[in-house]
Design an enzyme around this catalytic site. Structure first.
Site, PDB file in Angstrom:
ATOM      1  N   LYS A  75       0.824  -1.206   0.000  1.00  0.00           N
ATOM      2  CA  LYS A  75       0.000   0.000   0.000  1.00  0.00           C
ATOM      3  C   LYS A  75       0.867   1.269   0.000  1.00  0.00           C
ATOM      4  O   LYS A  75       0.450   2.305  -0.497  1.00  0.00           O
ATOM      5  CB  LYS A  75      -0.919   0.029   1.231  1.00  0.00           C
ATOM      6  CG  LYS A  75      -1.816  -1.188   1.409  1.00  0.00           C
ATOM      7  CD  LYS A  75      -2.940  -1.221   0.408  1.00  0.00           C
ATOM      8  CE  LYS A  75      -4.067  -2.185   0.768  1.00  0.00           C
ATOM      9  NZ  LYS A  75      -3.702  -3.598   0.866  1.00  0.00           N
TER      10      LYS A  75
HETATM   11  C1  LIG Z   1      -4.397  -4.730   0.456  1.00  0.00           C
HETATM   12  C2  LIG Z   1      -3.605  -5.981   0.411  1.00  0.00           C
HETATM   13  C3  LIG Z   1      -3.893  -6.986  -0.521  1.00  0.00           C
HETATM   14  C4  LIG Z   1      -5.057  -6.907  -1.474  1.00  0.00           C
HETATM   15  O1  LIG Z   1      -4.891  -5.911  -2.457  1.00  0.00           O
HETATM   16  P1  LIG Z   1      -6.143  -5.340  -3.252  1.00  0.00           P
HETATM   17  O2  LIG Z   1      -5.626  -4.220  -4.054  1.00  0.00           O
HETATM   18  O3  LIG Z   1      -7.139  -4.910  -2.212  1.00  0.00           O
HETATM   19  O4  LIG Z   1      -6.687  -6.454  -4.076  1.00  0.00           O
HETATM   20  C5  LIG Z   1      -3.052  -8.100  -0.552  1.00  0.00           C
HETATM   21  N1  LIG Z   1      -2.020  -8.222   0.295  1.00  0.00           N
HETATM   22  C6  LIG Z   1      -1.719  -7.279   1.214  1.00  0.00           C
HETATM   23  C7  LIG Z   1      -0.575  -7.493   2.138  1.00  0.00           C
HETATM   24  C8  LIG Z   1      -2.496  -6.125   1.302  1.00  0.00           C
HETATM   25  O5  LIG Z   1      -2.194  -5.188   2.203  1.00  0.00           O
END
Ligand SMILES: *Cc1c(COP(=O)(O)O)cnc(C)c1O
Length: 496
Positions: free
Chosen positions: A113
């Site tokens: 993120k």
């Molecule tokens: C948010 C997240 C995901 C999922 O990603 P999306 O964009 O919501 O599909 C997968 N792994 C981790 C560690 C995340 O923080």
């Protein structure tokens, strides 16, 4: 480049407007009116640039209302070793024959993120300036664990902004909770919700589109924007790393320019994999997009049957950032696949909110099958995968990434496809130490979360990220926990 809403194609805004608004007034999501292309020659050239410059190059195709100087202001501030622990920002690790881990977790909160949320505050404040907005921007975030912390780190003490984060009280890991409760910054707020992630997301969406709340905020000189992946400013940075990784694979001669690759993405809200879809349709040679889910496998069923049905049990798993039954960004994919048919999208997503279910047409089912493979695994398979790749390759991966590895192994077995493959590695294993240690040592650990980090450091080659090492000594600042029904009141009392 202008942006349309998925629920009203006649709405046309600039990227600065799309980014500041977050979501379109009638509830649709903003999408660029066309997908810009990138040639293989351009991709090759990117291989010789820094990550910040690669990002700026791609952004120039989407944020055409930004000047070069504005784009570089954003990329240079976000993608530097001030915020990331490695020079290349995202790292490629060769796992096994033709399989590469795209490590996206070397940022300040140790999850992918950060790749978007380190830059979003710069996009937002630059956009606000461009459209002469004189209001303070209020960010409301619903988080399944990682977004919340990444948004807090991105926005803390950014002038002209304020941020409030809601997380499901029992839906995040102890480390994620500690990270949020100890958040620093004068413009931040954090609150637990007695409910799951979908409750947090629905609550935030409701407050966000509530005319009464908006009017009250506006009279206080404030306006909402969103840091969730419904905001285009979250998605566009994610397109960059797929293009960048392809350029790196070419540069290191792992593939030849023009060779196709598969991309595997552990998926929740469908944001990260949608970014891979955009990269493909810009011109990156991609064979299959592999959508990996945990036991909350609503997307696996959807890709296989064309029926999206959220009426099912919700499971709390060891990959909590994927414990989601409503994948918001699917709306953008279906808008593109229906030839930008806003009426059909309104119908399907209306049904999703009234009945929790919709079924796409046969031609969409066919397109889904051509582009995507969907698979899932449960917690015991996730842990077995962590243990297996640790033993075989001395590589430690987190629970979310392990879901992707397992689904990829299933895909390979089923199809015999030997195309070289990029696996999105979305979090540092240290962020989910309890589950990772349990997988590696075969028993539930009795240690506290900090001792677990130390133990994991003994077993793994990966150094402890400094942001997690520092957590131990930080005081907790946020301990509120509320019912779903009181979210609106809580927001108004804390923000006005
Ligand atoms: C948010 C997240 C995901 C999922 O990603 P999306 O964009 O919501 O599909 C997968 N792994 C981790 C560690 C995340 O923080």
């Amino acid at each position: 480049m202008f942006y349309n809403s998925t629920r009203n194609s006649s709405i046309k805004v600039t990227s600065a407007e799309a980014i500041t608004q977050g979501i379109s007034a009638e509830g649709g999501l903003f999408v660029p009116e066309s997908i810009p292309s990138i040639s293989l020659d351009e991709v090759k050239k990117l291989g010789g640039m820094s990550y910040a410059d690669r990002a700026a190059y791609v952004f120039a195709k989407y944020l055409t209302d930004f000047t070069d100087a504005e784009i570089h202001y954003c990329t240079d501030n976000a993608y530097s070793t001030k915020n990331f622990e490695t020079e290349s920002i995202s790292e490629l690790a060769h796992l096994f024959d033709g399989t590469y881990m795209l490590e996206l977790w070397h940022g300040p909160t140790c999850a992918f993120k950060d790749m978007a949320l380190q830059i979003l505050p710069y996009f937002l404040t630059t956009s606000a300036k461009k459209i002469n907005l004189d209001k303070k921007i209020v960010i409301l975030v619903a988080t399944s664990g990682d977004t919340g912390k990444a948004a807090l780190e991105g926005f803390k003490d950014v002038e002209g902004t304020q941020i409030m984060v809601f997380y499901p009280e029992h839906g995040v890991s102890p480390m994620q909770k500690r990270q949020m409760k100890t958040q620093e910054g004068g413009n931040v707020g954090v609150c637990a919700l007695k409910g799951n992630f979908d409750d947090c997301q629905n609550g935030v969406k409701e407050i966000f589109t509530n005319e009464d709340v908006k009017a009250q905020l506006s009279s206080g000189g404030k306006m909402f924007s969103s840091a969730n992946s419904i905001n285009w400013g979250r998605l566009v940075p994610q397109i960059v790393y797929y293009i960048s990784a392809y350029a790196d694979l070419v540069r290191s001669e792992e593939i030849a320019l023009g060779d196709k690759i598969n991309i595997v993405v552990p998926t929740g809200n469908f944001g990260n994999i949608l970014a891979a879809y955009y990269a493909k349709h810009m011109g990156i040679p991609v064979n299959k997009l592999i959508c990996a889910s945990n036991i909350n496998n609503v997307l696996t069923d959807f890709i296989k049957t064309g029926v999206y049905d959220r009426n099912r049990r919700f499971y709390a798993t060891c990959s909590p950032s994927m414990d989601i039954l409503i994948s918001s960004n699917l709306e953008r994919l279906l808008y593109l696949m229906t030839g930008r048919n806003d009426e059909v999208i309104k119908d399907w997503f209306g049904k999703l909110s009234s009945e929790g279910k919709y079924e796409v047409s046969d031609d969409i089912k066919q397109k889904l099958a051509e582009e995507f493979y969907g698979g899932f695994c449960d917690d015991s398979e996730t842990k077995a995968t962590i243990s297996e790749i640790y033993k075989k390759y001395s590589y430690t991966c987190d629970t979310h990434t392990a879901v992707a590895v397992k689904v990829y192994e299933d895909y390979k077995r089923e199809t015999g496809d030997t195309t070289k493959t990029l696996i999105a590695s979305t979090a540092s294993p240290y962020k989910f130490s309890a589950s990772v240690l349990e997988a590696m040592e075969g028993a539930v650990s009795e240690l506290d979360e900090y001792a677990m980090v130390d133990r994991l450091a003994e077993l793994s080659d990966i150094p402890v990220p400094s942001a997690l090492a520092d957590l131990k000594t930080k005081p907790e600042r946020f301990n509120d926990s509320i019912e779903k029904a009181s979210m609106r009141e809580y927001v108004l009392s804390h923000l006005l």
